[in-house]
Design a protein around this motif. Structure first.
Motif, PDB file in Angstrom:
ATOM      1  N   PHE A  70      67.457  -0.237  -2.969  1.00 44.66           N
ATOM      2  CA  PHE A  70      67.510   0.926  -3.857  1.00 44.66           C
ATOM      3  C   PHE A  70      66.985   0.634  -5.255  1.00 44.66           C
ATOM      4  N   ASP A  71      66.148  -0.373  -5.360  1.00 43.98           N
ATOM      5  CA  ASP A  71      65.449  -0.651  -6.610  1.00 43.98           C
ATOM      6  C   ASP A  71      64.113   0.089  -6.542  1.00 43.98           C
ATOM      7  N   PHE A  72      64.034   1.218  -7.217  1.00 40.45           N
ATOM      8  CA  PHE A  72      62.837   2.051  -7.160  1.00 40.45           C
ATOM      9  C   PHE A  72      61.977   1.925  -8.411  1.00 40.45           C
ATOM     10  N   SER A  73      62.257   0.929  -9.209  1.00 37.19           N
ATOM     11  CA  SER A  73      61.461   0.712 -10.417  1.00 37.19           C
ATOM     12  C   SER A  73      60.071   0.207 -10.038  1.00 37.19           C
ATOM     13  N   GLU A  74      59.140   0.462 -10.903  1.00 39.67           N
ATOM     14  CA  GLU A  74      57.779  -0.014 -10.678  1.00 39.67           C
ATOM     15  C   GLU A  74      57.728  -1.530 -10.879  1.00 39.67           C
ATOM     16  N   PRO A  75      56.836  -2.236 -10.145  1.00 42.49           N
ATOM     17  CA  PRO A  75      56.738  -3.690 -10.299  1.00 42.49           C
ATOM     18  C   PRO A  75      56.386  -4.067 -11.737  1.00 42.49           C
ATOM     19  N   TYR A  76      56.986  -5.166 -12.186  1.00 36.54           N
ATOM     20  CA  TYR A  76      56.631  -5.666 -13.508  1.00 36.54           C
ATOM     21  C   TYR A  76      55.164  -6.107 -13.517  1.00 36.54           C
ATOM     22  N   LYS A  77      54.523  -5.948 -14.680  1.00 34.25           N
ATOM     23  CA  LYS A  77      53.171  -6.477 -14.828  1.00 34.25           C
ATOM     24  C   LYS A  77      53.295  -7.994 -14.935  1.00 34.25           C
ATOM     25  N   ILE A  78      52.750  -8.701 -13.955  1.00 33.59           N
ATOM     26  CA  ILE A  78      52.917 -10.151 -13.908  1.00 33.59           C
ATOM     27  C   ILE A  78      51.659 -10.860 -14.397  1.00 33.59           C
ATOM     28  N   ASP A  79      51.742 -12.160 -14.534  1.00 32.61           N
ATOM     29  CA  ASP A  79      50.619 -12.981 -14.988  1.00 32.61           C
ATOM     30  C   ASP A  79      49.488 -12.895 -13.971  1.00 32.61           C
ATOM     31  N   LEU A  80      48.432 -12.198 -14.333  1.00 28.08           N
ATOM     32  CA  LEU A  80      47.333 -11.939 -13.397  1.00 28.08           C
ATOM     33  C   LEU A  80      46.581 -13.222 -13.038  1.00 28.08           C
ATOM     34  N   GLU A  81      46.311 -14.056 -14.023  1.00 30.66           N
ATOM     35  CA  GLU A  81      45.546 -15.282 -13.771  1.00 30.66           C
ATOM     36  C   GLU A  81      46.282 -16.203 -12.805  1.00 30.66           C
ATOM     37  N   GLU A  82      47.574 -16.401 -13.031  1.00 26.62           N
ATOM     38  CA  GLU A  82      48.364 -17.264 -12.155  1.00 26.62           C
ATOM     39  C   GLU A  82      48.432 -16.687 -10.743  1.00 26.62           C
ATOM     40  N   PHE A  83      48.659 -15.374 -10.651  1.00 30.31           N
ATOM     41  CA  PHE A  83      48.777 -14.739  -9.343  1.00 30.31           C
ATOM     42  C   PHE A  83      47.480 -14.858  -8.546  1.00 30.31           C
ATOM     43  N   MET A  84      46.343 -14.592  -9.171  1.00 28.59           N
ATOM     44  CA  MET A  84      45.063 -14.628  -8.463  1.00 28.59           C
ATOM     45  C   MET A  84      44.711 -16.048  -8.023  1.00 28.59           C
ATOM     46  N   ASN A  85      45.031 -17.030  -8.833  1.00 31.96           N
ATOM     47  CA  ASN A  85      44.745 -18.416  -8.455  1.00 31.96           C
ATOM     48  C   ASN A  85      45.614 -18.900  -7.297  1.00 31.96           C
ATOM     49  N   HIS A  86      46.744 -18.228  -7.071  1.00 34.38           N
ATOM     50  CA  HIS A  86      47.616 -18.576  -5.950  1.00 34.38           C
ATOM     51  C   HIS A  86      47.317 -17.764  -4.694  1.00 34.38           C
ATOM     52  N   ASN A  87      46.637 -16.620  -4.865  1.00 36.73           N
ATOM     53  CA  ASN A  87      46.499 -15.682  -3.748  1.00 36.73           C
ATOM     54  C   ASN A  87      45.064 -15.285  -3.423  1.00 36.73           C
ATOM     55  N   PHE A  88      44.079 -15.966  -3.999  1.00 33.94           N
ATOM     56  CA  PHE A  88      42.686 -15.562  -3.800  1.00 33.94           C
ATOM     57  C   PHE A  88      42.241 -15.608  -2.346  1.00 33.94           C
ATOM     58  N   MET A  89      42.917 -16.408  -1.521  1.00 36.68           N
ATOM     59  CA  MET A  89      42.473 -16.577  -0.137  1.00 36.68           C
ATOM     60  C   MET A  89      42.879 -15.417   0.766  1.00 36.68           C
ATOM     61  N   PHE A  90      43.732 -14.520   0.281  1.00 39.10           N
ATOM     62  CA  PHE A  90      44.142 -13.386   1.107  1.00 39.10           C
ATOM     63  C   PHE A  90      43.054 -12.313   1.105  1.00 39.10           C
ATOM     64  N   ASN A  91      42.617 -11.947   2.286  1.00 38.61           N
ATOM     65  CA  ASN A  91      41.537 -10.976   2.430  1.00 38.61           C
ATOM     66  C   ASN A  91      42.100  -9.550   2.442  1.00 38.61           C
ATOM     67  N   VAL A  92      42.506  -9.093   1.259  1.00 38.07           N
ATOM     68  CA  VAL A  92      43.020  -7.738   1.117  1.00 38.07           C
ATOM     69  C   VAL A  92      42.208  -7.020   0.041  1.00 38.07           C
ATOM     70  N   SER A  93      42.410  -5.733  -0.083  1.00 39.92           N
ATOM     71  CA  SER A  93      41.618  -4.930  -1.014  1.00 39.92           C
ATOM     72  C   SER A  93      41.977  -5.237  -2.466  1.00 39.92           C
ATOM     73  N   VAL A  94      41.049  -4.921  -3.363  1.00 40.48           N
ATOM     74  CA  VAL A  94      41.302  -5.069  -4.791  1.00 40.48           C
ATOM     75  C   VAL A  94      42.456  -4.160  -5.207  1.00 40.48           C
ATOM     76  N   ASP A  95      42.563  -3.013  -4.568  1.00 36.33           N
ATOM     77  CA  ASP A  95      43.660  -2.094  -4.860  1.00 36.33           C
ATOM     78  C   ASP A  95      45.014  -2.734  -4.559  1.00 36.33           C
ATOM     79  N   ALA A  96      45.091  -3.496  -3.455  1.00 39.90           N
ATOM     80  CA  ALA A  96      46.337  -4.194  -3.110  1.00 39.90           C
ATOM     81  C   ALA A  96      46.676  -5.252  -4.163  1.00 39.90           C
TER      82      ALA A  96
END
Length: 267
Positions: free
Chosen positions: A164-190
């Motif tokens: 029941f947590d309906f809050s929007e996701p926090y804006k997280i560190d984009l650089e750190e996230f992308m460097n950890h997840n670049f290998m996932f073949n998902v859309s830019v929107d995701a």
């Protein structure tokens, strides 16, 4: 490749395969509750991995990137059944029962546990729909989703702060996230949703940090990782191209030669 899963009714998905199968990367937009009927699922995500064994219940939180490998058992086909707990249903349930989250959940992103009698009986009640021996009306489908919510709340009060947590996701560190997840073949929107941004906001922030577009950066980053794995760890292209987000081997070979000026065998 022929799909290995089937949507039985609106929120119920049944997966059945007879041979080892590597699933595609998936963006999980809603919570779901699943049950490993037979075989096992190996799931990989940015912070590690887990193995869902036979007769195990798994709860996966929304907004996740997951890659899976599905293994049939020696004597049984692979079977997994899951039911989605969508935002609209959860909001309606919360309203009707006057329940709300009182804090943010700080535990594991992936929760799985041995099935108890309640969960076993629940998933056993779903099997006839997967086997096509029964048909579910919309009203019955809604009741089965609500039953799943009740079971989760009964198993642990902490689920209140997840469901029941309906809050929007926090804006997280984009650089750190992308460097950890670049290998996932998902859309830019995701990727945008997972970092707590609109698509336009994601592209704008991405440009400031990486000085290029997301698609171009992803391609370059994956190729650089491939070059390292082939040259320094003697990996075969056929063993790594899918894990690095490339959809087919011929495109990987072409992109590699285009970037580095040599083939993978010449590195």
């Amino acid at each position: 490749m022929e799909t290995d899963f089937e949507i039985i009714f609106d929120k119920l998905v049944y997966s059945c395969i007879f041979e080892k199968h590597r699933g595609n990367e998936e963006f999980i937009p809603d919570h779901f509750l699943g049950f490993q009927i037979s075989g096992e699922t190996h799931a990989f995500f940015d912070q590690g991995s887990m193995v869902v064994k036979e007769n195990t219940v798994v709860f996966v939180k929304k907004n996740q990137l997951v890659r899976t490998i599905k293994y049939p058992s020696k004597n049984e086909k692979y079977q997994f059944i899951s039911i989605t707990l969508d935002r609209e249903t959860l909001q309606q349930y919360a309203l009707e029962n006057e329940i709300s989250a009182d804090s943010r959940f700080s535990g594991s992103d992936k929760l799985f546990f041995k099935s108890n009698d309640f969960f076993s009986s629940y998933f056993a009640s779903l099997i006839p729909y997967a086997d096509k021996t029964k048909n579910a009306s919309q009203k019955l489908a809604d009741l089965k989703i609500r039953e799943a919510i009740e079971l989760l709340l009964q198993s642990s009060p902490d689920f209140k702060n997840i469901l029941f947590d309906f809050s929007e996701p926090y804006k997280i560190d984009l650089e750190e996230f992308m460097n950890h997840n670049f290998m996932f073949n998902v859309s830019v929107d995701a990727f945008a949703k997972l970092t707590g941004r609109s698509l336009s906001g994601f592209k704008r922030d991405f440009k400031k940090i990486f000085h290029t577009t997301p698609k171009q950066w992803l391609k370059e980053k994956r190729l650089e990782e491939a070059h390292y794995l082939i040259k320094h760890q003697n990996k075969k292209p056929s063993d790594i191209y899918l894990d690095l987000g490339f959809e087919n081997l011929s495109h990987f070979y072409y992109s590699f030669k285009q970037k580095f000026g040599v083939t993978t065998t010449e590195v």
